[in-house]
Structure formats: C-alpha cells, structure tokens
Scaffold this motif. Structure first.
Motif, PDB file in Angstrom:
ATOM      1  N   ALA A   1       0.704  -1.142   0.112  1.00 15.33           N
ATOM      2  CA  ALA A   1      -0.071  -0.008   0.039  1.00 15.33           C
ATOM      3  C   ALA A   1       0.714   1.464  -0.063  1.00 15.33           C
ATOM      4  O   ALA A   1       0.608   2.435  -0.841  1.00 15.33           O
ATOM      5  CB  ALA A   1      -0.930  -0.073   1.080  1.00 15.33           C
ATOM      6  N   PRO A   2       1.789   1.456   0.970  1.00 17.14           N
ATOM      7  CA  PRO A   2       2.490   2.903   0.896  1.00 17.14           C
ATOM      8  C   PRO A   2       3.010   3.176  -0.273  1.00 17.14           C
ATOM      9  O   PRO A   2       3.093   4.202  -0.750  1.00 17.14           O
ATOM     10  CB  PRO A   2       3.413   2.559   2.053  1.00 17.14           C
ATOM     11  CG  PRO A   2       2.999   1.532   2.728  1.00 17.14           C
ATOM     12  CD  PRO A   2       2.286   0.442   2.000  1.00 17.14           C
ATOM     13  N   ILE A   3       4.025   2.221  -0.959  1.00 15.58           N
ATOM     14  CA  ILE A   3       4.674   2.632  -2.214  1.00 15.58           C
ATOM     15  C   ILE A   3       3.717   2.742  -3.202  1.00 15.58           C
ATOM     16  O   ILE A   3       3.940   3.432  -4.226  1.00 15.58           O
ATOM     17  CB  ILE A   3       5.855   1.321  -2.515  1.00 15.58           C
ATOM     18  CG1 ILE A   3       6.714   1.922  -3.442  1.00 15.58           C
ATOM     19  CG2 ILE A   3       4.946   0.180  -2.852  1.00 15.58           C
ATOM     20  CD1 ILE A   3       7.556   3.161  -3.035  1.00 15.58           C
TER      21      ILE A   3
ATOM     22  N   ILE B   1       3.972   7.632   3.855  1.00 17.54           N
ATOM     23  CA  ILE B   1       4.664   7.558   5.260  1.00 17.54           C
ATOM     24  C   ILE B   1       3.199   7.434   6.007  1.00 17.54           C
ATOM     25  O   ILE B   1       3.335   6.774   7.194  1.00 17.54           O
ATOM     26  CB  ILE B   1       5.646   8.577   5.462  1.00 17.54           C
ATOM     27  CG1 ILE B   1       7.008   8.017   4.877  1.00 17.54           C
ATOM     28  CG2 ILE B   1       5.812   8.491   7.098  1.00 17.54           C
ATOM     29  CD1 ILE B   1       8.117   9.371   4.889  1.00 17.54           C
ATOM     30  N   VAL B   2       2.437   8.337   5.883  1.00 14.83           N
ATOM     31  CA  VAL B   2       1.188   8.631   6.591  1.00 14.83           C
ATOM     32  C   VAL B   2       0.435   7.413   6.605  1.00 14.83           C
ATOM     33  O   VAL B   2      -0.159   6.737   7.605  1.00 14.83           O
ATOM     34  CB  VAL B   2       0.399   9.704   6.510  1.00 14.83           C
ATOM     35  CG1 VAL B   2      -1.026   9.692   6.891  1.00 14.83           C
ATOM     36  CG2 VAL B   2       1.131  11.027   6.713  1.00 14.83           C
ATOM     37  N   ALA B   3       0.360   6.745   5.224  1.00 19.36           N
ATOM     38  CA  ALA B   3      -0.575   5.595   5.085  1.00 19.36           C
ATOM     39  C   ALA B   3      -0.038   4.447   5.786  1.00 19.36           C
ATOM     40  O   ALA B   3      -0.554   3.753   6.551  1.00 19.36           O
ATOM     41  CB  ALA B   3      -0.558   5.417   3.815  1.00 19.36           C
ATOM     42  N   ALA B   4       1.139   4.362   5.681  1.00 15.12           N
ATOM     43  CA  ALA B   4       2.038   3.087   6.432  1.00 15.12           C
ATOM     44  C   ALA B   4       2.067   3.401   8.093  1.00 15.12           C
ATOM     45  O   ALA B   4       1.565   2.227   8.694  1.00 15.12           O
ATOM     46  CB  ALA B   4       3.611   3.102   6.111  1.00 15.12           C
ATOM     47  N   VAL B   5       2.043   4.489   8.432  1.00 15.79           N
ATOM     48  CA  VAL B   5       1.717   4.872  10.058  1.00 15.79           C
ATOM     49  C   VAL B   5       0.471   4.328  10.483  1.00 15.79           C
ATOM     50  O   VAL B   5       0.138   3.740  11.281  1.00 15.79           O
ATOM     51  CB  VAL B   5       2.254   6.210  10.473  1.00 15.79           C
ATOM     52  CG1 VAL B   5       1.824   6.512  11.945  1.00 15.79           C
ATOM     53  CG2 VAL B   5       3.656   6.530  10.314  1.00 15.79           C
ATOM     54  N   ALA B   6      -0.589   5.050   9.522  1.00 16.26           N
ATOM     55  CA  ALA B   6      -1.941   4.411   9.888  1.00 16.26           C
ATOM     56  C   ALA B   6      -2.252   3.087   9.905  1.00 16.26           C
ATOM     57  O   ALA B   6      -2.954   2.699  10.891  1.00 16.26           O
ATOM     58  CB  ALA B   6      -3.025   5.454   8.626  1.00 16.26           C
ATOM     59  N   LEU B   7      -1.753   2.407   8.933  1.00  9.55           N
ATOM     60  CA  LEU B   7      -1.900   0.912   9.094  1.00  9.55           C
ATOM     61  C   LEU B   7      -1.401   0.339  10.239  1.00  9.55           C
ATOM     62  O   LEU B   7      -1.948  -0.677  10.750  1.00  9.55           O
ATOM     63  CB  LEU B   7      -1.257   0.174   7.660  1.00  9.55           C
ATOM     64  CG  LEU B   7      -1.982   0.647   6.435  1.00  9.55           C
ATOM     65  CD1 LEU B   7      -1.139   0.228   5.287  1.00  9.55           C
ATOM     66  CD2 LEU B   7      -3.339   0.186   6.206  1.00  9.55           C
TER      67      LEU B   7
ATOM     68  N   LEU C   1       6.724   0.166   6.413  1.00 12.21           N
ATOM     69  CA  LEU C   1       6.985   1.300   6.733  1.00 12.21           C
ATOM     70  C   LEU C   1       8.598   1.426   6.695  1.00 12.21           C
ATOM     71  O   LEU C   1       9.311   2.384   6.416  1.00 12.21           O
ATOM     72  CB  LEU C   1       6.549   1.307   8.301  1.00 12.21           C
ATOM     73  CG  LEU C   1       6.894   2.692   8.908  1.00 12.21           C
ATOM     74  CD1 LEU C   1       6.411   3.874   8.283  1.00 12.21           C
ATOM     75  CD2 LEU C   1       6.624   2.693  10.414  1.00 12.21           C
ATOM     76  N   PHE C   2       9.165   0.298   6.738  1.00  8.23           N
ATOM     77  CA  PHE C   2      10.693   0.289   6.903  1.00  8.23           C
ATOM     78  C   PHE C   2      11.079   0.522   5.445  1.00  8.23           C
ATOM     79  O   PHE C   2      11.963   1.375   4.728  1.00  8.23           O
ATOM     80  CB  PHE C   2      11.208  -1.006   7.374  1.00  8.23           C
ATOM     81  CG  PHE C   2      12.857  -1.163   7.000  1.00  8.23           C
ATOM     82  CD1 PHE C   2      13.698  -0.363   7.931  1.00  8.23           C
ATOM     83  CD2 PHE C   2      13.461  -1.900   5.916  1.00  8.23           C
ATOM     84  CE1 PHE C   2      14.942  -0.661   7.710  1.00  8.23           C
ATOM     85  CE2 PHE C   2      14.721  -1.944   6.027  1.00  8.23           C
ATOM     86  CZ  PHE C   2      15.665  -1.442   6.658  1.00  8.23           C
ATOM     87  N   GLY C   3      10.286  -0.145   4.382  1.00  7.57           N
ATOM     88  CA  GLY C   3      10.505   0.129   2.907  1.00  7.57           C
ATOM     89  C   GLY C   3      10.463   1.337   2.429  1.00  7.57           C
ATOM     90  O   GLY C   3      11.270   2.039   1.584  1.00  7.57           O
TER      91      GLY C   3
END
Length: 213
Positions: free
Chosen positions: A31-33, A54-60, A78-80
């Motif tokens: 999803a994030p990328i 980044i916001v999407a990864a944190v939200a997930l 998030l790491f990626g």
C-alpha cells in the motif's frame, strides 16, 4: 513432526499461507509505495508523495496495534518506504524512491536462483523455519523438487520487475517507472500466487511421513 496432511502440496500450502500473511499482509506491504506512485503521477511533488505514503504506513500500523494483531507486514512496509525516502531525499530525485525496490528485487532473484542451483531452494527454508527445523525438509526429494518449482515462481516476478524498471530508471522516466511499479506489483504478484496455487492444487506428491512438516 506431526503429520497434518497427506500430500506435500497440502503441507506447503498451509505453511505458505502463514509466511505470506494472507491477503491483508500482502496488501499492507504494497500500500505505501503504491500510494506514493499514485501521488507522484497526479502531483509530481516528491514531498507530498513521500508524506502520503509514510502517513498511510503509520495509519496501517496504528490499526494493527489497536486490533492487537501482528504488525510484521506493516512494519516491513514502513521500513521500505523509509529507505526509499532516504534515497530520494539524498539525491532530490523522485526516481530514487524506486531504486531500493529495484536493488531488492535483483538481490532476491539472485539469491533464489542461487539457492535452486545448489539444491537448497529458499521456499524450503521458509517452510522448515516455521516448525523449528530449517533443514529437515531437505531429506524428502519430492519436497525439494516442489520447493524448487515454487522458488522459481517467486523469483520470476523479481526478474521481470528488474528487467522492466531498470531501463526506465536509467532513462529517468519517473511517470512510466511509477506506472510499471503498479502494474508489476499486485497483478504480477497475484499471477505468481495463482501459479503457486496451481502447483500446490495438484496434490499428487505423497508426503514422506518421516519428513512431514
């Protein structure tokens, strides 16, 4: 080890379901990328695109924490995107967001093909590690053969991504690179899983009771 199925394919299918994290795990990883790519195509703003992903990864991640479920796949995502942001921030070029993915896919492909060549396919270790004995599976030759086939299926999408994306990266076609990233992400991964499901769905390889996982 305790037998839980009568064929190698059934055993491997059960283990891979855990390793891949199901549909949700795969979606969270991508999803994030994917969001970065969409934002870049529509805005051509590096900071906005990176911020949205980044916001999407944190939200997930927060959703997983609230639900008290495994955060493994979200943390990986998030790491990626974090590594991608570092690459892009250092160069100031949007195309460098995709460089870690290209390098990673190339590395994965090389490692998987090498594992097949030496007779210790990666999928075998993925399965064996779940039961606390990473090498016991290697005693069962039909299982080794099946794991080699599954490893090829996993390696092929990585090879295709590198073959398509690297020329676009070198020529700085960011929009096409982003489009290729999307097109070769979910669709290619689903095709890979479909091929794996076909291999595993035949259910014709008797499992050795002494090496059942």
């Amino acid at each position: 080890m305790t037998a839980s199925a009568g064929t190698v394919e059934q055993l491997v299918r059960a283990r891979l379901a855990i390793v891949l994290g199901g549909r949700r795990g795969v979606a969270e990883s991508a999803a994030p990328i994917a969001l970065f790519t969409l934002c870049w195509i529509t805005t051509h703003d590096l900071k906005v695109s990176l911020g949205a992903s980044i916001v999407a990864a944190v939200a997930l991640l927060l959703v997983r924490v609230v639900q008290r479920s495994s955060v493994q796949f979200v943390v990986n995502a998030l790491f990626g995107i974090g590594i991608a942001a570092v690459f892009a921030a250092r160069s100031g070029e949007a195309r460098d967001v995709f460089l870690p993915g290209i390098l990673l896919n190339g590395g994965y492909a090389a490692a998987m093909i090498f594992s097949i060549v030496i007779g210790w396919p990666v999928v075998g270790f993925m399965i064996g590690s779940l039961v606390g004995d990473p090498t016991e599976w290697h005693r069962d030759k039909p299982l080794v053969k099946l794991c080699s086939q599954l490893t090829w299926v996993l390696a092929l999408p990585c090879l295709i991504r590198v073959a398509v994306q690297y020329p676009l990266y070198v020529t700085d076609h960011v929009a096409l690179l982003g489009t290729a990233k999307l097109a070769l992400g979910w669709p290619l991964q689903l095709a890979s899983f479909a091929a794996m499901a076909w291999l595993l769905g035949r259910n014709r390889t008797p499992a050795d009771p002494e090496t059942v996982l």
